[in-house]
Design a protein around this motif. Structure first.
Motif, PDB file in Angstrom:
ATOM      1  N   THR A   1       2.783   5.549   5.988  1.00 54.48           N
ATOM      2  CA  THR A   1       4.074   6.206   5.822  1.00 54.48           C
ATOM      3  C   THR A   1       4.975   5.398   4.892  1.00 54.48           C
ATOM      4  O   THR A   1       5.676   5.968   4.045  1.00 54.48           O
ATOM      5  CB  THR A   1       4.745   6.399   7.194  1.00 54.48           C
ATOM      6  N   LEU A   2       4.948   4.084   5.028  1.00 55.99           N
ATOM      7  CA  LEU A   2       5.742   3.225   4.142  1.00 55.99           C
ATOM      8  C   LEU A   2       5.295   3.361   2.690  1.00 55.99           C
ATOM      9  O   LEU A   2       6.124   3.477   1.785  1.00 55.99           O
ATOM     10  CB  LEU A   2       5.643   1.767   4.587  1.00 55.99           C
ATOM     11  N   VAL A   3       3.993   3.371   2.469  1.00 52.72           N
ATOM     12  CA  VAL A   3       3.465   3.519   1.107  1.00 52.72           C
ATOM     13  C   VAL A   3       3.875   4.873   0.531  1.00 52.72           C
ATOM     14  O   VAL A   3       4.295   4.958  -0.628  1.00 52.72           O
ATOM     15  CB  VAL A   3       1.926   3.345   1.110  1.00 52.72           C
ATOM     16  N   ALA A   4       3.794   5.936   1.327  1.00 56.14           N
ATOM     17  CA  ALA A   4       4.183   7.266   0.850  1.00 56.14           C
ATOM     18  C   ALA A   4       5.675   7.313   0.547  1.00 56.14           C
ATOM     19  O   ALA A   4       6.094   7.902  -0.459  1.00 56.14           O
ATOM     20  CB  ALA A   4       3.819   8.321   1.897  1.00 56.14           C
ATOM     21  N   TRP A   5       6.484   6.700   1.382  1.00 56.34           N
ATOM     22  CA  TRP A   5       7.937   6.686   1.164  1.00 56.34           C
ATOM     23  C   TRP A   5       8.287   5.928  -0.115  1.00 56.34           C
ATOM     24  O   TRP A   5       9.109   6.388  -0.912  1.00 56.34           O
ATOM     25  CB  TRP A   5       8.627   6.073   2.376  1.00 56.34           C
ATOM     26  N   LEU A   6       7.653   4.770  -0.322  1.00 57.58           N
ATOM     27  CA  LEU A   6       7.901   4.008  -1.551  1.00 57.58           C
ATOM     28  C   LEU A   6       7.437   4.773  -2.782  1.00 57.58           C
ATOM     29  O   LEU A   6       8.090   4.741  -3.828  1.00 57.58           O
ATOM     30  CB  LEU A   6       7.217   2.645  -1.475  1.00 57.58           C
ATOM     31  N   GLY A   7       6.309   5.464  -2.675  1.00 55.42           N
ATOM     32  CA  GLY A   7       5.826   6.284  -3.785  1.00 55.42           C
ATOM     33  C   GLY A   7       6.770   7.423  -4.105  1.00 55.42           C
ATOM     34  O   GLY A   7       6.992   7.754  -5.270  1.00 55.42           O
ATOM     35  N   LEU A   8       7.354   8.016  -3.077  1.00 59.43           N
ATOM     36  CA  LEU A   8       8.304   9.102  -3.289  1.00 59.43           C
ATOM     37  C   LEU A   8       9.556   8.599  -3.994  1.00 59.43           C
ATOM     38  O   LEU A   8      10.052   9.238  -4.929  1.00 59.43           O
ATOM     39  CB  LEU A   8       8.672   9.729  -1.948  1.00 59.43           C
TER      40      LEU A   8
ATOM     41  N   MET B   1       1.878   9.500  -9.268  1.00 59.53           N
ATOM     42  CA  MET B   1       2.375   8.564  -8.272  1.00 59.53           C
ATOM     43  C   MET B   1       2.388   9.217  -6.891  1.00 59.53           C
ATOM     44  O   MET B   1       1.973   8.620  -5.903  1.00 59.53           O
ATOM     45  CB  MET B   1       3.778   8.095  -8.643  1.00 59.53           C
ATOM     46  N   LEU B   2       2.850  10.457  -6.813  1.00 59.16           N
ATOM     47  CA  LEU B   2       2.870  11.150  -5.528  1.00 59.16           C
ATOM     48  C   LEU B   2       1.470  11.367  -4.974  1.00 59.16           C
ATOM     49  O   LEU B   2       1.228  11.184  -3.788  1.00 59.16           O
ATOM     50  CB  LEU B   2       3.593  12.488  -5.666  1.00 59.16           C
ATOM     51  N   VAL B   3       0.546  11.763  -5.836  1.00 60.39           N
ATOM     52  CA  VAL B   3      -0.827  11.998  -5.384  1.00 60.39           C
ATOM     53  C   VAL B   3      -1.440  10.708  -4.854  1.00 60.39           C
ATOM     54  O   VAL B   3      -2.024  10.687  -3.764  1.00 60.39           O
ATOM     55  CB  VAL B   3      -1.679  12.585  -6.540  1.00 60.39           C
ATOM     56  N   LEU B   4      -1.301   9.641  -5.600  1.00 59.83           N
ATOM     57  CA  LEU B   4      -1.922   8.381  -5.193  1.00 59.83           C
ATOM     58  C   LEU B   4      -1.265   7.758  -3.969  1.00 59.83           C
ATOM     59  O   LEU B   4      -1.937   7.183  -3.119  1.00 59.83           O
ATOM     60  CB  LEU B   4      -1.891   7.385  -6.358  1.00 59.83           C
ATOM     61  N   MET B   5       0.037   7.884  -3.862  1.00 62.00           N
ATOM     62  CA  MET B   5       0.729   7.226  -2.759  1.00 62.00           C
ATOM     63  C   MET B   5       0.636   8.011  -1.453  1.00 62.00           C
ATOM     64  O   MET B   5       0.742   7.431  -0.379  1.00 62.00           O
ATOM     65  CB  MET B   5       2.191   6.986  -3.122  1.00 62.00           C
ATOM     66  N   PHE B   6       0.455   9.330  -1.514  1.00 64.06           N
ATOM     67  CA  PHE B   6       0.298  10.105  -0.294  1.00 64.06           C
ATOM     68  C   PHE B   6      -1.160  10.163   0.167  1.00 64.06           C
ATOM     69  O   PHE B   6      -1.442  10.630   1.264  1.00 64.06           O
ATOM     70  CB  PHE B   6       0.843  11.524  -0.471  1.00 64.06           C
ATOM     71  N   PHE B   7      -2.085   9.677  -0.640  1.00 64.97           N
ATOM     72  CA  PHE B   7      -3.504   9.724  -0.289  1.00 64.97           C
ATOM     73  C   PHE B   7      -3.828   8.963   0.999  1.00 64.97           C
ATOM     74  O   PHE B   7      -4.555   9.495   1.848  1.00 64.97           O
ATOM     75  CB  PHE B   7      -4.349   9.215  -1.468  1.00 64.97           C
TER      76      PHE B   7
ATOM     77  N   VAL C   1      -5.511  10.753   4.267  1.00 59.43           N
ATOM     78  CA  VAL C   1      -6.788  10.315   4.840  1.00 59.43           C
ATOM     79  C   VAL C   1      -6.618   9.971   6.320  1.00 59.43           C
ATOM     80  O   VAL C   1      -7.472  10.291   7.144  1.00 59.43           O
ATOM     81  CB  VAL C   1      -7.357   9.114   4.047  1.00 59.43           C
ATOM     82  N   TRP C   2      -5.494   9.327   6.676  1.00 60.68           N
ATOM     83  CA  TRP C   2      -5.248   9.001   8.078  1.00 60.68           C
ATOM     84  C   TRP C   2      -5.148  10.283   8.908  1.00 60.68           C
ATOM     85  O   TRP C   2      -5.693  10.364  10.003  1.00 60.68           O
ATOM     86  CB  TRP C   2      -3.972   8.171   8.215  1.00 60.68           C
ATOM     87  N   LEU C   3      -4.450  11.297   8.381  1.00 58.32           N
ATOM     88  CA  LEU C   3      -4.334  12.561   9.102  1.00 58.32           C
ATOM     89  C   LEU C   3      -5.689  13.246   9.256  1.00 58.32           C
ATOM     90  O   LEU C   3      -5.978  13.824  10.301  1.00 58.32           O
ATOM     91  CB  LEU C   3      -3.353  13.493   8.390  1.00 58.32           C
ATOM     92  N   MET C   4      -6.526  13.188   8.236  1.00 60.04           N
ATOM     93  CA  MET C   4      -7.870  13.760   8.338  1.00 60.04           C
ATOM     94  C   MET C   4      -8.683  13.037   9.404  1.00 60.04           C
ATOM     95  O   MET C   4      -9.437  13.661  10.153  1.00 60.04           O
ATOM     96  CB  MET C   4      -8.601  13.679   6.996  1.00 60.04           C
ATOM     97  N   ALA C   5      -8.537  11.716   9.485  1.00 51.87           N
ATOM     98  CA  ALA C   5      -9.290  10.943  10.469  1.00 51.87           C
ATOM     99  C   ALA C   5      -8.909  11.312  11.894  1.00 51.87           C
ATOM    100  O   ALA C   5      -9.723  11.182  12.805  1.00 51.87           O
ATOM    101  CB  ALA C   5      -9.066   9.454  10.241  1.00 51.87           C
ATOM    102  N   GLN C   6      -7.716  11.784  12.102  1.00 52.35           N
ATOM    103  CA  GLN C   6      -7.289  12.153  13.451  1.00 52.35           C
ATOM    104  C   GLN C   6      -8.041  13.369  13.978  1.00 52.35           C
ATOM    105  O   GLN C   6      -8.222  13.518  15.180  1.00 52.35           O
ATOM    106  CB  GLN C   6      -5.783  12.445  13.480  1.00 52.35           C
ATOM    107  N   PHE C   7      -8.495  14.229  13.096  1.00 55.83           N
ATOM    108  CA  PHE C   7      -9.153  15.463  13.519  1.00 55.83           C
ATOM    109  C   PHE C   7     -10.660  15.457  13.312  1.00 55.83           C
ATOM    110  O   PHE C   7     -11.338  16.336  13.827  1.00 55.83           O
ATOM    111  CB  PHE C   7      -8.537  16.653  12.776  1.00 55.83           C
ATOM    112  N   THR C   8     -11.183  14.487  12.579  1.00 52.42           N
ATOM    113  CA  THR C   8     -12.620  14.516  12.286  1.00 52.42           C
ATOM    114  C   THR C   8     -13.419  13.483  13.070  1.00 52.42           C
ATOM    115  O   THR C   8     -14.632  13.563  13.097  1.00 52.42           O
ATOM    116  CB  THR C   8     -12.887  14.294  10.789  1.00 52.42           C
ATOM    117  N   THR C   9     -12.771  12.512  13.690  1.00 53.06           N
ATOM    118  CA  THR C   9     -13.517  11.500  14.429  1.00 53.06           C
ATOM    119  C   THR C   9     -13.760  11.934  15.862  1.00 53.06           C
ATOM    120  O   THR C   9     -13.020  12.730  16.432  1.00 53.06           O
ATOM    121  CB  THR C   9     -12.754  10.156  14.434  1.00 53.06           C
ATOM    122  N   HIS C  10     -14.814  11.389  16.428  1.00 53.32           N
ATOM    123  CA  HIS C  10     -15.147  11.667  17.822  1.00 53.32           C
ATOM    124  C   HIS C  10     -14.628  10.539  18.691  1.00 53.32           C
ATOM    125  O   HIS C  10     -14.997   9.387  18.479  1.00 53.32           O
ATOM    126  CB  HIS C  10     -16.667  11.791  17.991  1.00 53.32           C
TER     127      HIS C  10
END
Length: 64
Positions: A13-20, A40-46, A50-59
């Motif tokens: 979240t900090l990285v995304a905020w700084l990128g914004l 910058m937005l694409v790279l910083m929100f990545f 990925v963290w959000l994807m991991a919340q729904f794809t891991t067992h």
């Protein structure tokens, strides 16, 4: 819901905020700054994406 890597959320979240903030500054500079702001937005929100994807794809309960 079981959070995967809960320590990574504030970091991403900090990285995304700084990128914004940086993208807003770049956008005001020039025409080339607008293109850089989009990247910058694409790279910083990545990491957050990925963290959000991991919340729904891991067992929960294992690495299998």
């Amino acid at each position: 819901m079981h959070l995967v890597l809960p320590w990574f959320l504030p970091l991403a979240t900090l990285v995304a905020w700084l990128g914004l903030r940086t993208a807003r500054d770049l956008r005001a500079e020039s025409g080339a700054g607008r293109k850089n702001a989009v990247w910058m937005l694409v790279l910083m929100f990545f990491p957050l994406f990925v963290w959000l994807m991991a919340q729904f794809t891991t067992h929960p309960g294992g690495l299998s």
